[in-house]
Design a protein around this motif. Structure first.
Motif, PDB file in Angstrom:
ATOM      1  N   ALA A  94       0.840  -1.212   0.000  1.00 21.57           N
ATOM      2  CA  ALA A  94       0.000   0.000   0.000  1.00 21.57           C
ATOM      3  C   ALA A  94       0.875   1.261   0.000  1.00 21.57           C
ATOM      4  N   LEU A  95       1.969   1.222   0.772  1.00 25.57           N
ATOM      5  CA  LEU A  95       2.856   2.398   0.842  1.00 25.57           C
ATOM      6  C   LEU A  95       3.534   2.614  -0.515  1.00 25.57           C
ATOM      7  N   LYS A  96       3.942   1.513  -1.129  1.00 26.67           N
ATOM      8  CA  LYS A  96       4.615   1.583  -2.427  1.00 26.67           C
ATOM      9  C   LYS A  96       3.739   2.278  -3.476  1.00 26.67           C
ATOM     10  N   PHE A  97       2.415   2.022  -3.408  1.00 26.54           N
ATOM     11  CA  PHE A  97       1.515   2.591  -4.415  1.00 26.54           C
ATOM     12  C   PHE A  97       0.912   3.935  -3.982  1.00 26.54           C
ATOM     13  N   GLY A  98       1.388   4.485  -2.866  1.00 32.51           N
ATOM     14  CA  GLY A  98       0.948   5.831  -2.461  1.00 32.51           C
ATOM     15  C   GLY A  98      -0.467   5.928  -1.925  1.00 32.51           C
ATOM     16  N   VAL A  99      -0.975   4.835  -1.313  1.00 34.53           N
ATOM     17  CA  VAL A  99      -2.287   4.920  -0.654  1.00 34.53           C
ATOM     18  C   VAL A  99      -2.196   5.966   0.461  1.00 34.53           C
ATOM     19  N   ASP A 100      -3.248   6.796   0.625  1.00 37.90           N
ATOM     20  CA  ASP A 100      -3.155   7.920   1.560  1.00 37.90           C
ATOM     21  C   ASP A 100      -3.401   7.556   3.019  1.00 37.90           C
ATOM     22  N   VAL A 101      -4.325   6.613   3.220  1.00 38.14           N
ATOM     23  CA  VAL A 101      -4.722   6.252   4.592  1.00 38.14           C
ATOM     24  C   VAL A 101      -4.851   4.732   4.647  1.00 38.14           C
ATOM     25  N   LEU A 102      -4.427   4.120   5.749  1.00 40.78           N
ATOM     26  CA  LEU A 102      -4.605   2.671   5.914  1.00 40.78           C
ATOM     27  C   LEU A 102      -5.717   2.434   6.924  1.00 40.78           C
ATOM     28  N   ASP A 126       4.952   8.171   8.460  1.00 40.02           N
ATOM     29  CA  ASP A 126       3.901   9.077   8.946  1.00 40.02           C
ATOM     30  C   ASP A 126       2.685   8.967   8.023  1.00 40.02           C
ATOM     31  N   ILE A 127       1.754   8.139   8.403  1.00 42.56           N
ATOM     32  CA  ILE A 127       0.550   7.944   7.573  1.00 42.56           C
ATOM     33  C   ILE A 127      -0.655   7.845   8.513  1.00 42.56           C
ATOM     34  N   PRO A 128      -1.804   8.393   8.124  1.00 41.12           N
ATOM     35  CA  PRO A 128      -2.983   8.240   8.985  1.00 41.12           C
ATOM     36  C   PRO A 128      -3.493   6.794   8.956  1.00 41.12           C
ATOM     37  N   VAL A 129      -3.919   6.305  10.110  1.00 45.03           N
ATOM     38  CA  VAL A 129      -4.421   4.926  10.201  1.00 45.03           C
ATOM     39  C   VAL A 129      -5.766   4.926  10.939  1.00 45.03           C
ATOM     40  N   MET A 130      -6.719   4.193  10.372  1.00 43.40           N
ATOM     41  CA  MET A 130      -8.017   4.033  11.038  1.00 43.40           C
ATOM     42  C   MET A 130      -8.095   2.600  11.559  1.00 43.40           C
ATOM     43  N   ILE A 131      -8.637   2.466  12.768  1.00 42.06           N
ATOM     44  CA  ILE A 131      -8.714   1.120  13.347  1.00 42.06           C
ATOM     45  C   ILE A 131     -10.169   0.773  13.640  1.00 42.06           C
ATOM     46  N   LYS A 132     -10.639  -0.283  12.992  1.00 41.07           N
ATOM     47  CA  LYS A 132     -12.003  -0.748  13.269  1.00 41.07           C
ATOM     48  C   LYS A 132     -12.037  -1.447  14.623  1.00 41.07           C
ATOM     49  N   ASN A 133     -13.217  -1.462  15.240  1.00 37.55           N
ATOM     50  CA  ASN A 133     -13.327  -2.191  16.515  1.00 37.55           C
ATOM     51  C   ASN A 133     -13.129  -3.681  16.245  1.00 37.55           C
ATOM     52  N   LEU A 149      -0.114   1.147  17.751  1.00 36.38           N
ATOM     53  CA  LEU A 149       0.215   2.021  16.607  1.00 36.38           C
ATOM     54  C   LEU A 149       0.872   3.316  17.095  1.00 36.38           C
ATOM     55  N   ASN A 150       0.325   3.850  18.173  1.00 33.15           N
ATOM     56  CA  ASN A 150       0.836   5.108  18.702  1.00 33.15           C
ATOM     57  C   ASN A 150       2.279   4.972  19.190  1.00 33.15           C
ATOM     58  N   LYS A 151       2.600   3.816  19.755  1.00 28.20           N
ATOM     59  CA  LYS A 151       3.952   3.564  20.292  1.00 28.20           C
ATOM     60  C   LYS A 151       5.024   3.603  19.208  1.00 28.20           C
ATOM     61  N   VAL A 152       4.672   3.247  17.958  1.00 28.60           N
ATOM     62  CA  VAL A 152       5.681   3.291  16.895  1.00 28.60           C
ATOM     63  C   VAL A 152       5.685   4.642  16.200  1.00 28.60           C
ATOM     64  N   GLY A 153       4.893   5.587  16.718  1.00 29.33           N
ATOM     65  CA  GLY A 153       4.952   6.956  16.183  1.00 29.33           C
ATOM     66  C   GLY A 153       3.790   7.358  15.292  1.00 29.33           C
ATOM     67  N   ILE A 154       2.761   6.515  15.176  1.00 26.10           N
ATOM     68  CA  ILE A 154       1.588   6.919  14.374  1.00 26.10           C
ATOM     69  C   ILE A 154       0.709   7.803  15.270  1.00 26.10           C
ATOM     70  N   THR A 155       0.553   9.054  14.862  1.00 28.71           N
ATOM     71  CA  THR A 155      -0.207   9.988  15.706  1.00 28.71           C
ATOM     72  C   THR A 155      -1.515  10.411  15.046  1.00 28.71           C
ATOM     73  N   ARG A 156      -1.625  10.176  13.728  1.00 30.58           N
ATOM     74  CA  ARG A 156      -2.892  10.519  13.058  1.00 30.58           C
ATOM     75  C   ARG A 156      -3.749   9.256  13.023  1.00 30.58           C
TER      76      ARG A 156
END
Ligand code: PEP
Ligand code: MN
Length: 365
Positions: A94-102, A126-133, A149-156
């Motif tokens: 996904a990162l290779k193809f420039g997806v904006d949000v995971l 640094d990429i935004p990540v959404m987490i489903k329940n 996720l936050n521990k590895v530096g994902i803040t969005r």
């Protein structure tokens, strides 16, 4: 937990995510993206590329090939894109193809090993990540995923509420348990929460009602499955809607005031929970009466009297005891159980008479 703004969620409410459950063909993806972009009711284009399926042999997604189509979506319509990732390989692709949000799906959030694998793959990115329940109603497990996720530096980060799996048959595909989403908002007040009306409903007819409930609970956005030909969709056909219907649904939403400090105690939030519980009570009562009718059949076959006083006394005494432990008065429990018992007897009588009527008709022949 250190959180930074998730895209324009704080500025634009509701934040709208839409697109097909799965990318099927390049033509299908482009057609939906063009329609949605032209209507202007979408901030992020969703599409499943790798699909977690309940049984093997079902359509498991087109894989990395679909990432090229999403790149084209972005180039031709300007829409940003999001895909579900379930392991490190998905992340790299996904990162290779420039997806904006995971986004992390419900079947992945449930497994801390998988969430950690994704987190490790995202270290330093640094990429935004959404987490489903997670599929089961466990808030701690959901919180744990945000922490990993936050521990590895994902803040969005953002949450997606998609309801919870349940053994009981309900009107929902996944029971919302709004109280869990509300508790998440209380524990992480700066975390945006997006409502997945598609996977909660599992059908088309309730989508709008559930989206409105989400707005009434001050959710920050919606993620809805949209398909150019819903009936022919390769996954989740029953719950997808056309771009036109989606446009209508969004247009009908009534937006409430922004979240404020009093929100979590607001009467609206409490009412939504009460409605939910009433629905569950009615579902359970319907089920209970079904069993009563079955017992009626058995008693009829074996010539047993409907009223079993000993059994009724046992039920009542035990309910009064249990009611006390839950702060319910004896009087209330007796009234409630008596009404239920009476309806049960009425059902059983109906079953017996129905048979007698049939037998009389047979004998008369
Ligand atoms: C999806 O969004 O299509 C999906 C697979 O959802 P969930 O993880 O909520 O089941
Ligand atoms: Mn789906």
């Amino acid at each position: 937990m250190e959180l930074k703004p998730f895209l324009e969620v704080q500025k634009k409410r509701p934040f709208l995510i839409a697109g097909p459950c799965s990318a099927e063909t390049e033509g299908q993806v482009m057609s939906i993206a063009r329609d949605l972009a032209a209507q202007g009711n979408v901030d992020l284009f969703r599409s499943g590329i790798w699909k977690p399926r309940t049984r093997p042999g079902m359509f498991e997604g087109v894989g990395s090939e679909g990432l090229r189509w999403l790149k084209r979506v972005k180039e031709e319509t300007g829409l940003r894109t999001t895909v579900e990732v379930a392991n490190a390989h998905h992340v790299y692709e996904a990162l290779k193809f420039g997806v904006d949000v995971l986004w992390i799906g419900a079947r992945t959030t449930v497994n801390p090993f998988s969430v950690q694998e994704i987190a490790d793959a995202l270290r330093g990115v640094d990429i935004p990540v959404m987490i489903k329940n997670p599929i089961n109603p466990d808030l701690e497990l959901w919180l744990g995923a945000f922490e990993r996720l936050n521990k590895v530096g994902i803040t969005r980060l953002a949450a997606i509420h998609r309801g919870f799996s349940s053994a009981a048959k309900t009107q929902y595909r996944n029971v919302p348990h709004w109280e869990i989403a509300i508790e998440l908002m209380r524990r992480l007040p700066n975390l945006p929460i997006i409502g997945d009306n598609s996977h909660i409903c599992g059908n088309r007819h309730m989508l709008e009602e559930v989206a409105q409930e989400m707005m009434d609970l001050n959710f920050d956005g919606l993620i809805t499955e949209v398909h150019c030909n819903p009936d022919e969709a390769w996954s989740d056909a029953k719950q997808q809607i056309t771009p036109d219907r989606y446009q209508e649904l969004i247009g009908n939403l009534v937006l409430r005031a922004e979240k404020d400090a009093g929100f979590l105690n607001s009467i609206e939030a409490l009412r939504v929970q009460i409605d939910q519980i009433d629905n569950e009570l009615l579902n359970l009562l319907g089920k209970r009466m079904g069993f009563a009718s079955e017992i009626g059949e058995y008693k009829k076959r074996n010539n047993i009297a409907i009223l079993q006083t000993g059994r009724w006394n046992e039920i009542l005494n035990s309910a009064v005891q249990k009611g006390r432990q839950r702060g319910l008065s004896d009087e209330f429990v007796i009234q409630l159980l008596t009404a239920i018992h009476q309806e049960s007897i009425r059902r059983q009588t109906l079953v017996m008479n129905e048979h007698e009527a049939t037998e009389a008709a047979m004998a008369a022949k």
